[in-house]
Design a protein around this motif. Sequence first.
Motif, mmCIF file in Angstrom:
data_model
loop_
_atom_site.group_PDB
_atom_site.id
_atom_site.type_symbol
_atom_site.label_atom_id
_atom_site.label_comp_id
_atom_site.label_asym_id
_atom_site.label_seq_id
_atom_site.Cartn_x
_atom_site.Cartn_y
_atom_site.Cartn_z
ATOM 1 N N GLU A 7 0.840 -1.218 0.000
ATOM 2 C CA GLU A 7 0.000 0.000 0.000
ATOM 3 C C GLU A 7 0.866 1.256 0.000
ATOM 4 N N VAL A 8 1.980 1.210 0.716
ATOM 5 C CA VAL A 8 2.866 2.372 0.788
ATOM 6 C C VAL A 8 3.517 2.629 -0.576
ATOM 7 N N MET A 9 3.848 1.541 -1.277
ATOM 8 C CA MET A 9 4.602 1.675 -2.523
ATOM 9 C C MET A 9 3.709 1.824 -3.752
ATOM 10 N N ALA A 10 2.385 1.777 -3.547
ATOM 11 C CA ALA A 10 1.465 1.795 -4.688
ATOM 12 C C ALA A 10 1.656 3.030 -5.563
ATOM 13 N N ASN A 11 1.991 4.165 -4.941
ATOM 14 C CA ASN A 11 2.154 5.400 -5.716
ATOM 15 C C ASN A 11 3.611 5.728 -6.009
ATOM 16 N N ASP A 12 4.501 4.856 -5.582
ATOM 17 C CA ASP A 12 5.920 5.103 -5.807
ATOM 18 C C ASP A 12 6.266 4.821 -7.267
ATOM 19 N N GLU A 43 0.261 1.075 9.163
ATOM 20 C CA GLU A 43 -0.518 0.948 10.414
ATOM 21 C C GLU A 43 -0.806 2.305 11.053
ATOM 22 N N ARG A 44 -0.085 3.337 10.637
ATOM 23 C CA ARG A 44 -0.263 4.648 11.279
ATOM 24 C C ARG A 44 -1.022 5.632 10.396
ATOM 25 N N TRP A 45 -1.515 5.183 9.262
ATOM 26 C CA TRP A 45 -2.268 6.094 8.391
ATOM 27 C C TRP A 45 -3.559 6.540 9.080
ATOM 28 N N GLN A 66 -4.277 9.043 11.058
ATOM 29 C CA GLN A 66 -4.273 9.603 12.416
ATOM 30 C C GLN A 66 -3.772 11.049 12.426
ATOM 31 N N GLY A 67 -3.603 11.616 11.238
ATOM 32 C CA GLY A 67 -3.151 13.007 11.162
ATOM 33 C C GLY A 67 -1.660 13.174 11.394
ATOM 34 N N LEU A 68 -0.906 12.058 11.380
ATOM 35 C CA LEU A 68 0.515 12.152 11.732
ATOM 36 C C LEU A 68 1.353 12.781 10.618
ATOM 37 N N THR A 69 1.024 12.470 9.374
ATOM 38 C CA THR A 69 1.813 13.076 8.293
ATOM 39 C C THR A 69 1.530 14.574 8.205
ATOM 40 N N THR A 70 0.308 14.961 8.470
ATOM 41 C CA THR A 70 -0.005 16.397 8.496
ATOM 42 C C THR A 70 0.781 17.068 9.624
ATOM 43 N N GLU A 71 0.838 16.408 10.762
ATOM 44 C CA GLU A 71 1.603 16.961 11.895
ATOM 45 C C GLU A 71 3.084 17.093 11.514
ATOM 46 N N SER A 98 5.180 20.275 -4.768
ATOM 47 C CA SER A 98 5.040 18.828 -4.708
ATOM 48 C C SER A 98 4.064 18.379 -5.785
ATOM 49 N N LEU A 99 4.178 17.134 -6.174
ATOM 50 C CA LEU A 99 3.180 16.595 -7.096
ATOM 51 C C LEU A 99 2.717 15.257 -6.573
ATOM 52 N N THR A 100 1.553 14.887 -7.006
ATOM 53 C CA THR A 100 1.014 13.595 -6.582
ATOM 54 C C THR A 100 0.096 13.065 -7.678
ATOM 55 N N PRO A 101 0.024 11.729 -7.833
ATOM 56 C CA PRO A 101 -0.983 11.204 -8.757
ATOM 57 C C PRO A 101 -2.352 11.757 -8.376
ATOM 58 N N ALA A 109 -5.119 10.929 -0.122
ATOM 59 C CA ALA A 109 -4.557 11.130 1.222
ATOM 60 C C ALA A 109 -3.423 12.148 1.170
ATOM 61 N N SER A 110 -2.543 12.000 0.191
ATOM 62 C CA SER A 110 -1.414 12.932 0.096
ATOM 63 C C SER A 110 -1.895 14.347 -0.248
ATOM 64 N N ALA A 111 -2.859 14.420 -1.164
ATOM 65 C CA ALA A 111 -3.407 15.737 -1.525
ATOM 66 C C ALA A 111 -4.014 16.415 -0.296
ATOM 67 N N ARG A 112 -4.681 15.635 0.502
ATOM 68 C CA ARG A 112 -5.334 16.183 1.709
ATOM 69 C C ARG A 112 -4.283 16.637 2.735
ATOM 70 N N VAL A 113 -3.203 15.870 2.865
ATOM 71 C CA VAL A 113 -2.104 16.280 3.764
ATOM 72 C C VAL A 113 -1.600 17.655 3.329
ATOM 73 N N MET A 114 -1.418 17.810 2.025
ATOM 74 C CA MET A 114 -0.893 19.096 1.541
ATOM 75 C C MET A 114 -1.892 20.223 1.783
HETATM 76 C C1 COA Z 1 0.099 9.920 1.993
HETATM 77 C C2 COA Z 1 0.351 9.457 3.432
HETATM 78 C C3 COA Z 1 1.767 9.877 3.836
HETATM 79 C C4 COA Z 1 -0.718 10.093 4.332
HETATM 80 O O1 COA Z 1 -0.401 9.793 5.665
HETATM 81 P P1 COA Z 1 -1.440 9.974 6.881
HETATM 82 O O2 COA Z 1 -0.618 10.056 8.124
HETATM 83 O O3 COA Z 1 -2.489 8.945 6.791
HETATM 84 O O4 COA Z 1 -2.077 11.417 6.564
HETATM 85 P P2 COA Z 1 -3.001 12.265 7.552
HETATM 86 O O5 COA Z 1 -3.693 11.337 8.491
HETATM 87 O O6 COA Z 1 -2.202 13.362 8.126
HETATM 88 O O7 COA Z 1 -4.048 12.914 6.532
HETATM 89 C C5 COA Z 1 -4.701 12.100 5.569
HETATM 90 C C6 COA Z 1 -5.967 12.788 5.107
HETATM 91 O O8 COA Z 1 -6.390 12.213 3.888
HETATM 92 C C7 COA Z 1 -7.710 11.745 4.020
HETATM 93 N N1 COA Z 1 -7.849 10.579 3.158
HETATM 94 C C8 COA Z 1 -7.230 9.397 3.269
HETATM 95 N N2 COA Z 1 -7.608 8.596 2.265
HETATM 96 C C9 COA Z 1 -8.509 9.286 1.532
HETATM 97 C C10 COA Z 1 -9.272 8.995 0.372
HETATM 98 N N3 COA Z 1 -9.182 7.827 -0.236
HETATM 99 N N4 COA Z 1 -10.088 9.972 -0.109
HETATM 100 C C11 COA Z 1 -10.176 11.164 0.476
HETATM 101 N N5 COA Z 1 -9.455 11.509 1.582
HETATM 102 C C12 COA Z 1 -8.643 10.564 2.095
HETATM 103 C C13 COA Z 1 -7.848 11.429 5.486
HETATM 104 O O9 COA Z 1 -9.213 11.355 5.870
HETATM 105 C C14 COA Z 1 -7.110 12.626 6.082
HETATM 106 O O10 COA Z 1 -7.873 13.810 5.996
HETATM 107 P P3 COA Z 1 -8.755 14.370 7.238
HETATM 108 O O11 COA Z 1 -7.803 14.565 8.377
HETATM 109 O O12 COA Z 1 -9.336 15.632 6.724
HETATM 110 O O13 COA Z 1 -9.780 13.311 7.558
HETATM 111 C C15 COA Z 1 0.261 7.921 3.544
HETATM 112 O O14 COA Z 1 -0.964 7.516 3.011
HETATM 113 C C16 COA Z 1 1.387 7.199 2.819
HETATM 114 O O15 COA Z 1 2.461 6.951 3.369
HETATM 115 N N6 COA Z 1 1.146 6.825 1.537
HETATM 116 C C17 COA Z 1 2.152 6.147 0.748
HETATM 117 C C18 COA Z 1 3.269 7.085 0.323
HETATM 118 C C19 COA Z 1 2.740 8.278 -0.453
HETATM 119 O O16 COA Z 1 1.781 8.182 -1.197
HETATM 120 N N7 COA Z 1 3.420 9.414 -0.270
HETATM 121 C C20 COA Z 1 3.082 10.623 -0.955
HETATM 122 C C21 COA Z 1 3.657 10.615 -2.326
HETATM 123 S S1 COA Z 1 3.014 11.964 -3.288
#
Ligand code: COA
Length: 224
Positions: free
Chosen positions: A55-60, A125-127, A129-134, A176-179, A184-189
């Motif tokens: 799951e982590v590597m799906a977008n790599d 396991e830690r997705w 929880q808002g940790l990447t945003t933090e 930054s760019l993302t698929p 999830a990554s877009a939302r973090v940004m």
């Molecule tokens: C991207 C990644 C780092 C996010 O980590 P995370 O700690 O889960 O991120 P956060 O919890 O801080 O925030 C995730 C947000 O995306 C939202 N989200 C998750 N999956 C979603 C989906 N399928 N559709 C819409 N929103 C989604 C979450 O609800 C959360 O938003 P919220 O707080 O408003 O509810 C993690 O998924 C990851 O490691 N992915 C693989 C590597 C990767 O893709 N890196 C980025 C490369 S561009």
Amino acid sequence: MASTKPPFVTVKTTLPILPFPLNSARAPVATFRLLIRPLSSSDVHGLHRIRSQPEVMANDLQGRPDATLEETQPQLTRFLPPNDEKTYHFAICLKETEEFIGIGGCHSIASVFGWPAIGYMLTRERWGQGLTTEFTRAFLEMWKTLPRREVEIQVDPRSLLDGEVAGGVVKEQVASLTPWDNFASARVMEKSGFEEFLVWSEPDLRDLSVDIELRGFRYVWDQN
Ligand SMILES: CC(C)(COP(=O)(O)OP(=O)(O)OC[C@H]1O[C@@H](n2cnc3c(N)ncnc32)[C@H](O)[C@@H]1OP(=O)(O)O)[C@@H](O)C(=O)NCCC(=O)NCCS
């Protein structure tokens, strides 16, 4: 159909001074739940565990998990001395236990749009929880306090703000760019203060016969 990239243009801006503070000189930063600390060679095992998760590597770009520790090693080496001079990448750990749960930071000072780029990955396991945003919010604060100098660089003109022109003085950015579908990554940004400024498609480097739709984000802060 893939969109055509315009030629880069020269702009005057600021950037952190290179070399970056070396890993050995970087003080760990604590947030509410995280410890953001310099990477070390012993992190290869933790990083391999994370990069082994499909799951982590799906977008790599690699498109599949690392098969061996040897395959993970270069992904850490790029942030270890002497490469810490030109990268600003960190271990993301839980503050309470110091468990290594991810990696993130700036992997290139002149990346996709010519601007410094941010990236991150967190163990599955830690997705959610808002940790990447933090992490990202804390990282941006660390980034903004780095010593800077005035520079002339080449950037993608589509990244410029309204009123900014080629050849002129422009605000510094982190990009930054993302698929398109890495929501999830877009939302973090978005939650970290980035804005989406571009959606485009280009050949997918994992399979050049198909196009991939990508989203470009930029982070611009008050620089007065
Ligand atoms: C991207 C990644 C780092 C996010 O980590 P995370 O700690 O889960 O991120 P956060 O919890 O801080 O925030 C995730 C947000 O995306 C939202 N989200 C998750 N999956 C979603 C989906 N399928 N559709 C819409 N929103 C989604 C979450 O609800 C959360 O938003 P919220 O707080 O408003 O509810 C993690 O998924 C990851 O490691 N992915 C693989 C590597 C990767 O893709 N890196 C980025 C490369 S561009």
